[in-house]
Design a protein around this motif. Sequence first.
Motif, PDB file in Angstrom:
ATOM      1  N   ARG A 237      30.484  38.598  55.584  1.00 55.10           N
ATOM      2  CA  ARG A 237      30.121  37.680  54.518  1.00 55.10           C
ATOM      3  C   ARG A 237      29.367  38.434  53.445  1.00 55.10           C
ATOM      4  O   ARG A 237      28.507  39.266  53.735  1.00 55.10           O
ATOM      5  CB  ARG A 237      29.270  36.534  55.072  1.00 55.10           C
ATOM      6  N   ASP A 242      28.749  32.983  49.490  1.00 58.22           N
ATOM      7  CA  ASP A 242      29.510  32.683  50.698  1.00 58.22           C
ATOM      8  C   ASP A 242      30.972  33.074  50.503  1.00 58.22           C
ATOM      9  O   ASP A 242      31.856  32.229  50.426  1.00 58.22           O
ATOM     10  CB  ASP A 242      29.388  31.188  51.035  1.00 58.22           C
ATOM     11  N   HIS A 244      33.912  36.139  51.945  1.00 57.67           N
ATOM     12  CA  HIS A 244      34.155  37.073  53.040  1.00 57.67           C
ATOM     13  C   HIS A 244      35.028  38.232  52.575  1.00 57.67           C
ATOM     14  O   HIS A 244      36.094  38.041  51.994  1.00 57.67           O
ATOM     15  CB  HIS A 244      34.808  36.363  54.225  1.00 57.67           C
TER      16      HIS A 244
END
Length: 810
Positions: A237, A242, A244
């Motif tokens: 992350r 947020d 990835h």
Amino acid sequence: MTSYTLPPLRAGRAHALATAILAALLTVTAAHAADTTSTAAATPPTPAPAIGTAHAAASKQLDAVMVSAKNSTRSAVSLSGNEIQKILPGASALQAIKTLPGVLYLTADPWGNNEQNASIYVHGFGQQQLGYTMDGVPLGDQQYGNYNGLSPQRAISSENIANVTLYSGAGDIATASTSNLGGSIATFSSDPDQKMGGRLSQTAGSYGTTRTFARFDTGRFGGDNSAYVSILHQDQRAWDFDGHQGGDQINWKFIHDGEHGKLTFFGDYSDKTEPNEDSVYHGTAAGEGTHLPYTRGFSYPDFQHALGYLNANGSTPTADGNNYQDYYSDAQRTDYLTYLKYDWYITDNITWTNQAYFHHDDGAGVVAGPIQVAGLPTLFNAYFPGQNLKEVFGNSGYAIRTTEYDINRRGFLSNLNWDTGTNQFSAGVWWEHNRVSQARRWYPLDVNDPSASTPYTRPDPSTALITQYINDARSDVIQPYISDQWHITQDFSLQAGAKSSFQYAQGWYPVEPLAGSTSGVTAYPNGSINSHKSFLPQFGGTWDITANDQLFFNVQKNMHQFAIANNMSPWTLGSQATFDLFKRTVKPETAWVTELGLRFNHDLSWGPITGIDGQVSGYHVNFANRLLGISSTSVIGSINPGAGIIANVGSVSTNGADMAATLHFGRHFSFYDALSYNDSRYNDDYTSAGKVIPTAGKKIPGSPTWMDKFIASFHAGRFSAQLVGDAVGKIYATYTDDLHVPGYFLLSAQASYALPFSAGGILKDPQVALNITNLADRQAYQVLVGAASGTYSTYPIAPRQFFVTFSTRF
């Protein structure tokens, strides 16, 4: 914390490919099991290939961090694959070499994987002025949205790297590159082990990191054959939003090493998705706003927050200015790279090497951002005059912009090497054909279906509201060279050679932007530009002053061919007339590089100091016909940049020195330090919009004058540790040096312990390691230069992070 898995299609594709390769290798291995066992038992493992020579007294002291390439007339320093994994398991080749003298490498993630947020400078030359190869295969110029290659981390998994060599003055004359003005970075893959077995490495750590690497080696079979296949999966992350970063990668390598020659087949499959950092704008230019954040994180996946961030017509808060918040941004890249190489041992003294390679990239850069910024209303109104733009783009206030890439490269390298004893003669040629396409499209972000728009999916081109442009280009590059190193005496040799560089390039636009939609563009140009330099000479020599001290010098001229797509390409000029003027008047960049240095390697008996090895070098560069893109928009990195002017704006003079050495304190401790000084200055002013920009005598921005790096290493029994320091001086941020960012000092640490158990003999050399990056949790800026004065942009440096890795062989 939100969990993330790769899209099923991509993950399935990687798994299927890995399964097929692994099954094939297991089948071959089983068929030759008896032969494998007997041969492997009789043949000791072959060490990984390395450039240069390590310290001779390895049994008395720790191995050196840096290896200097003996008998090279150029500055050539190398870092082994083992040292890369100590810095951080899985670190990219470019992230690792920032410990070498004269190198500045920065990116917003600990591994050095993110490409949009990456910058590299070597002796004042930027990343698009350096050359990059992997096992000799050209990797292009490394600009974001690369049109002629791929990053080293997409070409090979970090764990499969044998070593990385930096030619920091001038790249080897045989380097396959059109951009290596200021040197080259060569990455080499490890060979298969000669004994059947495997490797496993599992990393876990901050921000949900997981990195899994597994490799199976067949060992020697069929008498002269060996192979391996590896698979990698990584996910982490992002530290300030947020999103990835990660993906899957598969490597395989087969070697047939026979009496008359060596056949090598290498393959790489890489599928990566990396949400990007947005740059932060600084300075006095209009539109800065009053809010100056350290980072510009995204609001994804909080769609309600994204909607509430905009006003009723889709405008961002005035206080944020150019530092507004996007919904998300990401880079999606799928690459297939392979080569077939044969070293033919014609005689004991003559080797003819031929290597064919192929690379295909399917990629996209995606930004989901507000519709009322960066001149977008002008663009959208040209396509939808008089319409409600918010309704047109799905009523969310956001639009999705893509730059969609398609690269197809194929090439061939041929090199003949003849060693007569007194002369080492070499000659060769590199040819590459590249066909590239880039499309800019805009898609809606539907307020009623936000789940259809994520950083991990690519929009379907059939649903695009606007295809702003499609740019197709092709090029053929031919670079022959010839060189001879003459050993005049046992201790003194001279080398002379020359190469030629020919590029035949053509570009055209099947789709043009609408009139009035893009600043400075009447119509993008079509046409061809052929650029040639038939004589790029090189002259150098070495002198063994003693058995442990070697003096070297080198003088070389290099050329940077015009880009055929993306940034700084003539085909991005805003009219056919401007393109035709460029073709008649603008010259490719060239550089004369002069180096003088001393490499040394001594055993010592100075109390606790038992040895020293390293290299000291000085250099001078005359960089001519510098190209500058003079933008038609005032905002650096605008979401909708207009056409600019690309022009020769004079020359740069550089003087500098590097010193890198490792002090050995017996078998338990060593201290490596690399100190570098670089003074690169513009020699000329230039004119923009009728105004003289006073750059003469100014230092080049983006690259510091002083840097110092160190690695303190300790080893005792099963325990080892190291502390890595990186001190960087003040960095100017504009062409006129009116703004700068302060210097910084970063630390990272590593400790590992060799576990005393083997799980019944199944595991070999099990080890657990702890890595801490940015140990003191400093904030530092990576500069994005794009203006003469008044403004610049930055990317952030990642905060302190912890990683634990278990690795073993079996």
